[in-house]
Design an enzyme around this catalytic site. Structure first.
Site, short mmCIF file in Angstrom:
data_model
loop_
_atom_site.label_atom_id
_atom_site.label_comp_id
_atom_site.label_asym_id
_atom_site.label_seq_id
_atom_site.Cartn_x
_atom_site.Cartn_y
_atom_site.Cartn_z
N ASN A 18 48.42 71.76 43.77
CA ASN A 18 48.99 71.08 44.93
C ASN A 18 50.36 70.55 44.54
O ASN A 18 50.47 69.50 43.89
CB ASN A 18 48.06 69.94 45.37
CG ASN A 18 48.65 69.14 46.51
OD1 ASN A 18 49.62 69.58 47.14
ND2 ASN A 18 48.08 67.99 46.79
N TRP A 19 51.38 71.26 44.95
CA TRP A 19 52.74 70.88 44.54
C TRP A 19 53.33 69.77 45.40
O TRP A 19 54.43 69.30 45.12
CB TRP A 19 53.65 72.11 44.59
CG TRP A 19 53.38 73.08 43.48
CD1 TRP A 19 52.55 72.90 42.41
CD2 TRP A 19 53.94 74.39 43.34
NE1 TRP A 19 52.56 74.01 41.61
CE2 TRP A 19 53.41 74.95 42.15
CE3 TRP A 19 54.84 75.15 44.09
CZ2 TRP A 19 53.75 76.22 41.70
CZ3 TRP A 19 55.17 76.42 43.64
CH2 TRP A 19 54.64 76.94 42.46
N LYS A 20 52.63 69.41 46.47
CA LYS A 20 53.14 68.35 47.35
C LYS A 20 54.59 68.67 47.75
O LYS A 20 54.90 69.83 48.00
CB LYS A 20 53.00 66.99 46.65
CG LYS A 20 51.59 66.81 46.06
CD LYS A 20 51.29 65.44 45.57
CE LYS A 20 49.87 65.41 45.02
NZ LYS A 20 49.40 64.09 44.70
N HIS A 76 44.35 65.89 52.90
CA HIS A 76 44.72 65.22 51.65
C HIS A 76 44.92 63.72 51.93
O HIS A 76 45.41 63.34 52.98
CB HIS A 76 45.99 65.83 51.07
CG HIS A 76 46.27 65.36 49.68
ND1 HIS A 76 46.85 64.14 49.41
CD2 HIS A 76 46.02 65.93 48.48
CE1 HIS A 76 46.94 63.99 48.10
NE2 HIS A 76 46.45 65.06 47.51
N GLU A 78 47.04 61.70 50.96
CA GLU A 78 48.42 61.30 51.29
C GLU A 78 48.71 61.56 52.76
O GLU A 78 49.42 60.79 53.41
CB GLU A 78 49.41 62.04 50.38
CG GLU A 78 49.36 61.48 48.96
CD GLU A 78 49.79 62.46 47.87
OE1 GLU A 78 50.32 63.54 48.20
OE2 GLU A 78 49.57 62.13 46.69
N GLU A 120 38.54 63.92 45.90
CA GLU A 120 39.71 63.31 45.30
C GLU A 120 39.69 61.80 45.53
O GLU A 120 40.13 61.32 46.59
CB GLU A 120 40.99 63.88 45.92
CG GLU A 120 41.18 65.36 45.64
CD GLU A 120 42.66 65.72 45.56
OE1 GLU A 120 43.05 66.38 44.60
OE2 GLU A 120 43.43 65.31 46.46
N GLY A 152 47.55 60.75 41.19
CA GLY A 152 48.90 60.41 40.74
C GLY A 152 48.98 59.13 39.93
O GLY A 152 50.06 58.61 39.71
N SER A 163 44.49 63.19 38.84
CA SER A 163 44.96 63.06 37.45
C SER A 163 44.30 64.04 36.50
O SER A 163 44.03 63.71 35.34
CB SER A 163 44.79 61.61 36.96
OG SER A 163 45.59 60.74 37.75
N GLY A 221 50.25 66.59 39.82
CA GLY A 221 51.36 66.50 38.87
C GLY A 221 51.35 67.54 37.77
O GLY A 221 52.37 68.17 37.48
P1 PGA Z 1 47.34 64.39 40.75
O1 PGA Z 1 47.23 64.80 42.28
O2 PGA Z 1 46.74 65.51 39.94
O3 PGA Z 1 48.81 64.24 40.50
O4 PGA Z 1 46.60 63.13 40.57
C1 PGA Z 1 46.07 65.46 42.78
C2 PGA Z 1 46.23 65.69 44.25
O5 PGA Z 1 46.89 64.90 44.93
O6 PGA Z 1 45.71 66.67 44.79
#
Ligand code: PGA
Length: 358
Positions: free
Chosen positions: A11-13, A97, A99, A169, A175, A214, A236
Site C-alpha cells: 500500500n503505497w498510499k 483503509h 486513513e 489493520e 505507520g 508496521s 512504509g
Molecule cells: P504501515 O501501513 O505498514 O506503514 O504501518 C500499513 C497500511 O496502512 O496499510
C-alpha cells in the site's frame, strides 16, 4: 479444509510518482521472478496505475487501486469507478483503509456498496478493518471488528465471500512502528474468520485474511508464521523494493508446511506448494458456543466464533490456492475472465486465465 495462498500487498498510499513507480518495479520485478507460493499486489496512487499495470503485465505481480466509488459512472467529482480501473488492467482495490475512514469520512454504509461493486466488476476487494487504540483499551476490539465486518460485507452474497480479501489493520499499529504482537494479530484474524464462518462455513475456511500495521522485514516472518494470518498489507516498508521483497519472501516461506520448511518428510521438495491441512483438521461442525458478541442481524451467527477461535489457536493454518492459479511457474492471474469460452479452463467455472491472454 482448503489451503490458502498468502498475499502480500504494497500500500503505497500517496507516495511514488509515475517515474518512481517504474523505477521500483524495474528493480522489484527482477528480484521476485522465481518467487512462488505467494500472491503479490502493488497498490500505487491513481496516476501511477497505468505504469504499474504496464510494467506488471508479464509478471506475477498484480495491481490494486487504493479506493473506488461504488457507482460505475456519475456526477461524483474526484472519484474513480471500477470500470475505469478495469480498463487500466487493474486487478483489485483497497477499500475501507483506516486513513480513508478517519480522514475522508469513508463509512461502513459506503463500503457495503463498494465491496460488492468491486466483486461484481471483477476486482479483488482488499477490505481493511481494525480498531483504534482507545477501542482496544476499552476492550472493544471484537465489537468494532464485528460491526465493520458485518456491515461492510452485508451486501456480498455468501458464495462470493471467499473472493474478498480482508486486512486486519489495528489503527494504532499503522505507520507507528509499533506492530501488533503475533498473538494479538492472530487472535483478531481468527475472530474475523469466525465472523465470516458465521455467514458461510466454507468461506470462513477459504477467505484470505491479512495483517497490516508496521510490517517490516524484521518482523514479517514472525507475524506471518501465525497460524491464521494469510499475508500482509504493508505500508512504509513496501516503498523500498528490497524490504518489500524480503517481506514477500517471508510470506512465501510461511506458506511452506513445517515438514517442507525443515526439508524433512516425504514431500520435502515441494516447498512452494500451499499447505494443506491433514484430514484431522477438517472444519469443525460448529457447536453452539456463545462469545458474548451481540449479533444484531440474524444473517450472522456469532455462536460459531468460539469454535473457530479454538481451532485457529490449536492448529496450523492451511493455505488456499486461488482458483486457476498455479503454484509454480510465472505469471498466472486470478481475475475474472470475460472472454467467451475461457471459463472452461477454470475448475470453479468463474476465474480465469494467465494475464498474458487477458
Ligand atoms: P504501515 O501501513 O505498514 O506503514 O504501518 C500499513 C497500511 O496502512 O496499510
Amino acid at each position: 479444509m482448503p489451503a490458502r495462498t498468502p498475499i502480500v500487498a504494497a500500500n503505497w498510499k500517496m507516495h511514488k510518482t509515475v517515474a518512481e513507480t517504474e523505477a521500483f518495479l524495474d528493480r522489484f520485478l527482477g528480484g521476485i521472478e522465481q518467487l512462488e507460493g505467494v500472491e503479490l499486489f502493488v497498490c500505487p496512487p491513481f496516476p501511477s496505475l497505468p505504469a504499474a499495470t504496464e510494467r506488471c503485465r508479464r509478471s506475477r505481480v498484480m495491481v490494486a487501486a487504493q479506493n473506488m466509488h461504488a457507482e460505475p459512472h456519475g456526477a461524483f467529482t474526484g472519484e474513480v469507478s471500477a470500470p475505469m480501473l478495469l480498463e487500466l488492467g487493474v486487478d483489485g482495490v483497497i477499500l475501507g483503509h483506516s486513513e480513508r475512514r478517519a480522514m475522508f469520512a469513508e463509512t461502513d454504509e459506503a463500503l457495503a456498496s463498494k465491496v460488492p461493486a468491486a466483486l461484481g466488476a471483477g476486482l479483488t476487494p482488499i477490505l481493511c478493518v481494525g480498531e483504534t487504540e482507545a477501542e482496544r483499551d476499552a476492550d472493544r476490539t471484537e465489537a468494532v471488528l464485528g460491526s465493520q465486518v458485518e456491515a461492510d460485507l452485508a451486501e456480498v452474497d455468501d458464495d462470493r465471500l471467499a473472493d474478498v480479501v480482508i486486512a486486519y489493520e489495528p489503527v494504532w499499529a499503522i505507520g507507528t512502528g509499533r506492530n501488533a504482537t503475533p498473538e494479538q494479530a492472530a487472535e483478531a484474524v481468527a475472530f474475523i474468520r469466525s465472523l465470516v464462518a458465521g455467514r458461510d462455513q466454507h468461506a470462513g475456511g477459504s477467505i484470505r485474511i491479512l495483517y497490516g500495521g508496521s510490517v517490516k522485514p524484521g518482523n514479517a516472518a514472525e507475524l506471518l508464521a501465525a497460524e491464521t494470518i494469510d499475508g500482509a498489507l504493508v505500508g512504509g516498508a513496501s516503498l523500498r523494493p528490497g524490504d518489500f521483497e524480503e517481506i514477500a519472501l517471508a510470506a512465501a516461506d510461511s506458506s511452506a508446511s513445517p515438514a517442507e520448511s525443515s526439508g524433512s518428510g516425504a514431500d520435502g521438495a515441494a516447498g512452494s506448494q500451499p499447505r494443506t491441512a491433514p484430514s484431522s483438521l477438517a472444519p469443525p461442525i460448529f457447536p453452539k458456543v456463545q462469545t458474548g458478541f451481540p449479533c444484531p442481524r440474524s444473517r450472522w451467527s456469532f455462536s460459531m466464533a468460539g469454535a473457530w477461535l479454538r481451532m485457529a489457536r490449536a492448529t496450523r493454518s492451511p493455505r488456499r490456492p486461488r482458483p486457476c492459479s498455479t503454484s509454480s511457474g510465472r505469471a498466472t492471474r486470478t481475475r475474472p475472465c470475460r472472454r467467451a469460452g475461457a471459463t472452461s479452463a477454470c475448475p470453479m467455472g468463474r476465474w480465469a486465465t494467465p494475464r498474458s491472454v487477458t
